[in-house]
Write a protein that holds these residues in place. Sequence first.
Motif, mmCIF file in Angstrom:
data_model
loop_
_atom_site.group_PDB
_atom_site.id
_atom_site.type_symbol
_atom_site.label_atom_id
_atom_site.label_comp_id
_atom_site.label_asym_id
_atom_site.label_seq_id
_atom_site.Cartn_x
_atom_site.Cartn_y
_atom_site.Cartn_z
ATOM 1 N N UNK A 21 52.741 52.943 37.741
ATOM 2 C CA UNK A 21 53.764 51.895 37.676
ATOM 3 C C UNK A 21 54.966 52.258 38.532
ATOM 4 N N UNK A 22 55.352 53.520 38.495
ATOM 5 C CA UNK A 22 56.474 53.978 39.326
ATOM 6 C C UNK A 22 56.115 53.871 40.809
ATOM 7 N N UNK A 23 54.896 54.244 41.169
ATOM 8 C CA UNK A 23 54.463 54.190 42.566
ATOM 9 C C UNK A 23 54.436 52.759 43.096
ATOM 10 N N UNK A 24 54.178 51.809 42.217
ATOM 11 C CA UNK A 24 54.061 50.402 42.631
ATOM 12 C C UNK A 24 55.304 49.575 42.328
ATOM 13 N N UNK A 25 56.355 50.204 41.856
ATOM 14 C CA UNK A 25 57.529 49.448 41.392
ATOM 15 C C UNK A 25 58.181 48.619 42.485
ATOM 16 N N UNK A 26 58.104 49.046 43.747
ATOM 17 C CA UNK A 26 58.749 48.305 44.827
ATOM 18 C C UNK A 26 57.830 47.281 45.484
ATOM 19 N N UNK A 27 56.601 47.172 45.031
ATOM 20 C CA UNK A 27 55.684 46.147 45.537
ATOM 21 C C UNK A 27 56.107 44.812 44.928
ATOM 22 N N UNK A 28 55.870 43.725 45.631
ATOM 23 C CA UNK A 28 56.139 42.421 45.014
ATOM 24 C C UNK A 28 55.353 42.310 43.705
ATOM 25 N N UNK A 29 55.905 41.613 42.700
ATOM 26 C CA UNK A 29 55.244 41.559 41.388
ATOM 27 C C UNK A 29 53.770 41.174 41.441
ATOM 28 N N UNK A 30 53.405 40.218 42.266
ATOM 29 C CA UNK A 30 51.994 39.824 42.364
ATOM 30 C C UNK A 30 51.125 40.952 42.880
ATOM 31 N N UNK A 31 51.611 41.661 43.900
ATOM 32 C CA UNK A 31 50.854 42.796 44.439
ATOM 33 C C UNK A 31 50.763 43.916 43.411
ATOM 34 N N UNK A 32 51.872 44.198 42.748
ATOM 35 C CA UNK A 32 51.893 45.260 41.736
ATOM 36 C C UNK A 32 50.864 44.963 40.647
ATOM 37 N N UNK A 33 50.845 43.750 40.134
ATOM 38 C CA UNK A 33 49.915 43.390 39.071
ATOM 39 C C UNK A 33 48.463 43.442 39.560
ATOM 40 N N UNK A 34 48.253 43.063 40.812
ATOM 41 C CA UNK A 34 46.903 43.107 41.375
ATOM 42 C C UNK A 34 46.412 44.545 41.482
ATOM 43 N N UNK A 35 47.227 45.436 42.036
ATOM 44 C CA UNK A 35 46.826 46.835 42.192
ATOM 45 C C UNK A 35 46.616 47.500 40.834
ATOM 46 N N UNK A 36 47.487 47.215 39.894
ATOM 47 C CA UNK A 36 47.426 47.888 38.598
ATOM 48 C C UNK A 36 46.393 47.300 37.642
ATOM 49 N N UNK A 37 45.689 46.262 38.043
ATOM 50 C CA UNK A 37 44.658 45.730 37.150
ATOM 51 C C UNK A 37 43.885 44.557 37.688
ATOM 52 N N UNK A 38 44.568 43.674 38.414
ATOM 53 C CA UNK A 38 43.918 42.445 38.875
ATOM 54 C C UNK A 38 42.769 42.661 39.841
ATOM 55 N N UNK A 39 42.900 43.602 40.752
ATOM 56 C CA UNK A 39 41.826 43.853 41.723
ATOM 57 C C UNK A 39 40.581 44.382 41.022
ATOM 58 N N UNK A 40 40.761 45.280 40.061
ATOM 59 C CA UNK A 40 39.619 45.806 39.310
ATOM 60 C C UNK A 40 38.956 44.684 38.499
ATOM 61 N N UNK A 41 39.770 43.882 37.859
ATOM 62 C CA UNK A 41 39.217 42.775 37.069
ATOM 63 C C UNK A 41 38.418 41.824 37.960
ATOM 64 N N UNK A 42 38.953 41.505 39.129
ATOM 65 C CA UNK A 42 38.266 40.578 40.033
ATOM 66 C C UNK A 42 36.952 41.168 40.552
ATOM 67 N N UNK A 43 36.915 42.478 40.783
ATOM 68 C CA UNK A 43 35.694 43.089 41.303
ATOM 69 C C UNK A 43 34.633 43.226 40.211
ATOM 70 N N UNK A 44 35.035 43.742 39.073
ATOM 71 C CA UNK A 44 34.055 44.070 38.029
ATOM 72 C C UNK A 44 33.730 42.897 37.116
ATOM 73 N N UNK A 45 34.654 41.947 36.958
ATOM 74 C CA UNK A 45 34.426 40.789 36.093
ATOM 75 C C UNK A 45 34.832 39.506 36.822
ATOM 76 N N UNK A 46 34.159 39.196 37.921
ATOM 77 C CA UNK A 46 34.545 37.982 38.663
ATOM 78 C C UNK A 46 34.308 36.728 37.821
ATOM 79 N N UNK A 47 35.166 35.761 38.049
ATOM 80 C CA UNK A 47 35.014 34.514 37.263
ATOM 81 C C UNK A 47 34.094 33.551 37.959
#
Length: 164
Positions: free
Chosen positions: A138-164
Amino acid sequence: PTPPRARVRPEWGDTVVDPIARLRAIAQVVGPDADLPRLFQAAKRRPEIPFLLDHCGMPDLSGGPSYPNATNLFALSDAPNISVKLSTHVFTHAKQGGSTAAAIAERVVAAFGASRVMWASDYSVLGLVYADCVAEAEQACRDRPPGDRDTVLGGAAEAMWWPS
């Protein structure tokens, strides 16, 4: 006598990648920096296969935040079917190389785009406390835009492993 024949390693795609394509699976790769050009070639030959590189390929992150020795890692960003795991290992290598976790996160996201970067802790392998790993990410990603931060910290994994 006849000299022994040299063993030739098959290119990725012949014996490994074809079954992955048939199964419509994700090719999660753990490999050293020296193998990253082979990964790039496999991804270019097989654009229908999503590749996920664990620990960003354990690149040499010495030389500070310009990462002059990590060219193989950043070259992979030209293959749109390659995603990378930005792990606690990578943060550690960045710090040992004269950089920071935030600097490597920024550079990897800039190169690959947030949708192709997913954080991974590896807390159990490293014997760390999970909450500490989360706090570092979270500290490493704190300066990323909120959408990017949320994607890196969980959204990208969710999209890859559990695509809708």
